[in-house]
Design an enzyme around this catalytic site. Structure first.
Site, PDB file in Angstrom:
ATOM      1  N   HIS A  54       0.668  -1.811   0.042  1.00 25.41           N
ATOM      2  CA  HIS A  54      -0.007  -0.071   0.043  1.00 25.41           C
ATOM      3  C   HIS A  54       0.410   0.972  -0.193  1.00 25.41           C
ATOM      4  O   HIS A  54       0.994   2.134  -0.707  1.00 25.41           O
ATOM      5  CB  HIS A  54      -1.105   0.055   1.188  1.00 25.41           C
ATOM      6  CG  HIS A  54      -1.940   1.028   1.344  1.00 25.41           C
ATOM      7  ND1 HIS A  54      -2.439   2.044   0.198  1.00 25.41           N
ATOM      8  CD2 HIS A  54      -1.488   2.031   2.358  1.00 25.41           C
ATOM      9  CE1 HIS A  54      -2.972   3.209   0.770  1.00 25.41           C
ATOM     10  NE2 HIS A  54      -1.855   3.630   1.950  1.00 25.41           N
ATOM     11  N   HIS A  78       3.306   7.416   5.176  1.00 24.83           N
ATOM     12  CA  HIS A  78       2.069   7.838   5.511  1.00 24.83           C
ATOM     13  C   HIS A  78       1.493   6.947   6.933  1.00 24.83           C
ATOM     14  O   HIS A  78       1.472   7.995   7.505  1.00 24.83           O
ATOM     15  CB  HIS A  78       1.919   8.467   4.890  1.00 24.83           C
ATOM     16  CG  HIS A  78       0.789   7.049   4.133  1.00 24.83           C
ATOM     17  ND1 HIS A  78       1.629   6.341   3.163  1.00 24.83           N
ATOM     18  CD2 HIS A  78      -0.289   6.406   4.890  1.00 24.83           C
ATOM     19  CE1 HIS A  78      -0.106   5.983   2.816  1.00 24.83           C
ATOM     20  NE2 HIS A  78      -0.840   5.977   3.937  1.00 24.83           N
ATOM     21  N   GLU A  82       0.654   5.424  12.460  1.00 18.90           N
ATOM     22  CA  GLU A  82      -0.376   4.961  13.322  1.00 18.90           C
ATOM     23  C   GLU A  82      -0.236   3.391  13.376  1.00 18.90           C
ATOM     24  O   GLU A  82      -0.579   2.778  14.397  1.00 18.90           O
ATOM     25  CB  GLU A  82      -1.660   5.102  12.280  1.00 18.90           C
ATOM     26  CG  GLU A  82      -2.701   4.951  12.613  1.00 18.90           C
ATOM     27  CD  GLU A  82      -3.986   5.560  11.708  1.00 18.90           C
ATOM     28  OE1 GLU A  82      -3.227   6.056  10.494  1.00 18.90           O
ATOM     29  OE2 GLU A  82      -4.924   5.085  11.914  1.00 18.90           O
ATOM     30  N   ASP A  83       0.616   2.781  12.668  1.00 16.66           N
ATOM     31  CA  ASP A  83       0.170   1.317  12.311  1.00 16.66           C
ATOM     32  C   ASP A  83       1.478   0.847  13.570  1.00 16.66           C
ATOM     33  O   ASP A  83       1.372  -0.556  13.591  1.00 16.66           O
ATOM     34  CB  ASP A  83       0.177   0.770  11.359  1.00 16.66           C
ATOM     35  CG  ASP A  83      -0.897   1.776  10.330  1.00 16.66           C
ATOM     36  OD1 ASP A  83      -2.002   1.660  11.628  1.00 16.66           O
ATOM     37  OD2 ASP A  83      -0.685   1.361   9.782  1.00 16.66           O
ATOM     38  N   ASP A 147      -3.419   8.882  -1.333  1.00 18.32           N
ATOM     39  CA  ASP A 147      -3.802   6.728   0.139  1.00 18.32           C
ATOM     40  C   ASP A 147      -4.939   7.100  -0.500  1.00 18.32           C
ATOM     41  O   ASP A 147      -5.888   5.290  -0.643  1.00 18.32           O
ATOM     42  CB  ASP A 147      -3.224   8.017   0.573  1.00 18.32           C
ATOM     43  CG  ASP A 147      -3.448   6.981   2.255  1.00 18.32           C
ATOM     44  OD1 ASP A 147      -3.645   5.913   2.490  1.00 18.32           O
ATOM     45  OD2 ASP A 147      -4.502   7.147   3.662  1.00 18.32           O
ATOM     46  N   ASP A 267     -20.434  15.805 -26.343  1.00 20.58           N
ATOM     47  CA  ASP A 267     -18.737  16.071 -26.348  1.00 20.58           C
ATOM     48  C   ASP A 267     -18.490  14.120 -25.922  1.00 20.58           C
ATOM     49  O   ASP A 267     -17.288  14.297 -25.974  1.00 20.58           O
ATOM     50  CB  ASP A 267     -18.302  16.475 -25.500  1.00 20.58           C
ATOM     51  CG  ASP A 267     -19.035  16.821 -23.747  1.00 20.58           C
ATOM     52  OD1 ASP A 267     -20.407  15.629 -23.248  1.00 20.58           O
ATOM     53  OD2 ASP A 267     -18.825  17.435 -23.559  1.00 20.58           O
TER      54      ASP A 267
HETATM   55 MN    MN Z   1      -2.302   4.319   3.664  1.00 19.07          MN
END
Ligand code: MN
Length: 734
Positions: A54, A78, A82-83, A147, A267
């Site tokens: 990811h 990123h 958190e993880d 993300d 269009d």
């Molecule tokens: Mn993420």
């Protein structure tokens, strides 16, 4: 939907190397990649793939957008706060403070996301976080968008509930941001993915319609491309030409919004021509219009007047030789890059220059007019509005803006439908709004409530020492203008109140001197606090205000303060309180029972009868006769103990209390107006209180007045009902 292969770390590095050459920067990126791999080792996504795929995907997409090294690193990292239990400090020590800051900002947005999905206030709070983070550093939202894009690409592994929730949030919040930032490549993909999960039936229906005539359409587009190519080669203009297909969601939206059938969408046959200079764009347009018939009203020059998301291009719709209709877009390479990647293209990484987040942010604000409004608004409102109010303002003032007007200098200002010169003025500057006195639209003076249209050139006439009018609130369309006007008026009202309070102080001091007392000896807050109860007010300022508006007698206050109270009879005190001449009450109650004399009688407090009302007496146990209005609900069920009573001829000076309830749309000076009208009717006001329902903006005002009789009372009520914004005024019963 296209299948995406998972890139590896080496693919990210390769992509980065195509535009980043600095060795240290590349080394930093590799280090971030390895750090993320280690941190996420042993973690898996719902798809069964290692978690790190990811973050590699996120970093990869960011690199294809040509962002700087710090942003790519933050893409890799990123999710580590958190993880993986890494702290911001550790990350800053291992990498840079800048990278740690970006990751932290992205994490802060993320942590709220999957909670409280059904609570609108919670959702709004969550979205506000995203916007405020974006207003501070646009790179944060770029990472967040990418993300979300990768999460949307892999949404099939989520539960159906989660799919729907995430897809609708994407459509409501993330796609509009991508659109506003001009990143149409991401916006289109987010829209189509959301569309698929939210309305699979329609998605497939349109996909099949598009597929059905594809060969036919491709043939038409290809033959048009070769005709135009021949023509441009003959005229020696450099160009690149290709057909393009609309994304499914935009077709669906057109069908729904304009109520069109698939076949009616003009269009669908679309061609794009890329050339080298602005001038060549116009030249190409000239040749095309010379050869093919253009459809009137479809020529759009977004080169001269760019869209607010910086988009530039020429658009025209022409009829081919066989009657088929084509949409043609003509633009330069630079314009094309901005059309696809927006902000990301404009601020693509420049080698050798040090990234200065502040400077970049400022440049974005200069280029994207809306972004500045938005950033200022986000700062202003961050602390003092509710999240849902903040979101409503953004939705209305930023996302739904679709009227584009210009300042005389050519700056484009985007406003919502129906916006007026006042909305425009507040968009330019708060002071311009506050001091606006006139508007010139396309060289003509117009009323301030005129609706603006796209293309209008608007100029605001201002005058010093003027202020916004309450009437403006009736026609402004932007929440920004509405809030600024309200704040101004509220401040004014508070100031007026303050003036009244000091007026009251002056009047009281004057009264004391007249009676031979030195105000200095009596007018301290402590002493005054002791007598507040006597005047049924709760604080010092209310007392002074009461004196200034003549609802409280300064004479009586003086007596109470100087301890003369004991020398006055209750009636005298009451007389002072009413600010009238002292009245002598008759000893009788003002009521008679036919045939009976000397019976103790009093007026009931529930319905508060006044002289002239039809009345009934109720014989209480030990408290004499209580007199009610004949229609009082409290006696309507009573069968026994009722007795006929009548008003006697009475004393013309006797006064009766009556409670009133007034309902009105809340506005400034409402209370002042009511107080004024009541006093104009020569009615004394005993007390007044107001409460506002903030959802309906309705004000409920309770007041107690003293009147001579029922006619007097009806007269007051009739006059209160005439006050602007009042919708009911009635007697209360308790
Ligand atoms: Mn993420």
């Amino acid at each position: 939907m296209t299948d995406h292969k998972n890139p590896g770390i080496e693919d990210v590095i390769k992509e980065a190397q195509s535009y980043i050459h600095d060795k240290d920067s590349l080394a930093l990126i590799s280090r971030a990649a390895n750090y993320a791999s280690e941190c996420h080792a042993g973690q898996f996504r719902r798809s069964g793939e290692p978690y790190v795929t990811h973050v590699i995907n996120v970093a990869y997409i960011l690199a294809t957008l040509r962002v700087g090294p710090a942003t790519i690193c933050a893409g890799f990292l990123h999710d580590v706060l958190e993880d993986c239990g890494v702290s911001r400090e550790e990350l800053a020590a291992d990498f840079t403070d800048e990278i740690a800051g970006l990751v932290e900002a992205v994490t802060k947005i993320g942590t709220l996301e999957y909670k409280g999905k059904d609570d609108p206030e919670y959702q709004a709070a969550n979205h506000r976080k995203i916007f405020i983070a974006m207003a501070r550093d646009v790179r944060v939202i770029l990472i967040k968008l990418v993300d979300r894009l990768h999460n949307m690409r892999t949404l099939q592994y989520q539960s159906e509930n989660a799919q729907k929730r995430i897809a609708s949030e994407t459509l409501d919040v993330y796609a509009p941001i991508a659109h506003r930032l001009g990143i149409s490549a991401i916006k289109n993909e987010l829209e189509d993915l959301s569309f698929y999960y939210l309305n699979r039936e329609e998605y497939y229906r349109i996909a099949i319609l598009v597929e059905a005539k594809k060969t036919e359409r491709d043939a038409a587009v290809n033959s048009m491309i070769s005709e135009i190519s021949d023509m441009l080669r003959e005229n020696e203009i450099p160009f690149r030409i290709f057909g393009r297909s609309k994304h499914l969601y935009s077709i669906y939206k057109k069908m729904v919004n304009k109520g069109k059938r698939f076949e009616e969408i003009l269009d669908l046959l679309a061609i794009r021509i890329i050339t080298n200079t602005d001038l060549s764009c116009y030249e190409i347009l000239g040749y095309i219009h010379a050869k093919y018939k253009p459809i009137p009203g479809r020529l759009k020059d977004y080169i001269a007047v760019p869209k607010t998301n910086m988009y530039q291009s020429l658009h025209t719709t022409i009829i081919g030789h066989d009657g088929k209709i084509f949409e043609v877009q003509i633009r330069t390479e630079d314009m094309d890059a901005i059309a696809e990647r927006g902000v990301a293209a404009h601020w693509r990484y420049k080698e050798g220059s040090k990234y200065d987040a502040r400077a970049e942010q400022k440049e974005i604000e200069d280029k994207l007019a809306w972004f500045k409004n938005f950033a200022v608004y986000s700062e202003d409102e961050a602390g003092n509005t509710s999240a849902s109010e903040y979101m409503a303002t953004l939705q209305r003032d930023v996302f739904e803006a679709n009227v584009y007007v210009m300042t005389p200098m050519g700056r484009v200002i985007d406003l919502p439908n129906g916006a007026t010169p006042i909305d425009f003025a507040y968009r330019i500057h708060t002071d311009v709004g506050h001091t606006a006195v006139g508007a010139i639209v396309n060289d003509a003076m117009v009323p301030l409530n005129t609706q603006l249209h796209t293309g209008d050139v608007v100029q605001i006439k201002t005058m010093k020492n003027t202020g916004p009018s309450e009437d403006w609130l009736k026609f402004v369309k932007t929440n920004q203008a509405r809030n600024k006007i309200r704040n101004y008026l509220m401040k004014k009202e508070a100031e007026a109140h303050e003036t009244r309070v000091s007026e009251g102080e002056k009047i009281l001091a004057e009264e004391m001197r007249k009676r031979g007392f030195d105000p200095k000896d009596y007018m301290d807050k402590k002493k005054i606090e002791n007598i507040l109860k006597d005047f049924r007010v709760s604080n010092y300022t209310d007392l002074m205000y009461g004196i200034a508006v003549k609802s409280i007698s300064p004479m009586s206050v003086t007596s109470h303060l100087t301890n003369q109270k004991s020398r006055m009879s209750e009636d005298e005190a009451l007389g002072h309180l009413l600010n009238r001449e002292v009245q002598k009450r008759t000893s009788k109650s003002g009521l008679v029972i036919p045939g009976i004399e000397s019976m103790k009688m009093s007026l009931s407090h529930c319905c508060m009868p006044v002289y002239g009302d039809p009345i009934k007496g109720y014989i209480t146990k030990g408290a004499g006769v209580k007199v009610h209005r004949a229609d009082c609900v409290n006696i309507s069920r009573v069968k026994s103990r009722l007795i006929d009573v009548q008003w006697d001829d009475g004393d013309p000076d006797r006064l009766y209390d009556s409670d009133l309830i007034v309902m009105a749309h809340d506005r400034s000076f409402l209370l002042t107006d009511i107080v004024t009208v009541v006093s104009q009717c020569r009615v004394t006001m005993e007390s007044v209180s107001a409460s506002v329902n903030h959802d309906t903006l309705t004000s409920t005002i309770k007041l107690t007045v003293r009147v001579h009789d029922v006619n007097h009372l009806q007269n007051v009520l009739a006059n209160i009902r005439k006050i602007e914004s009042v919708f009911t005024a009635e007697r209360a019963s308790h």
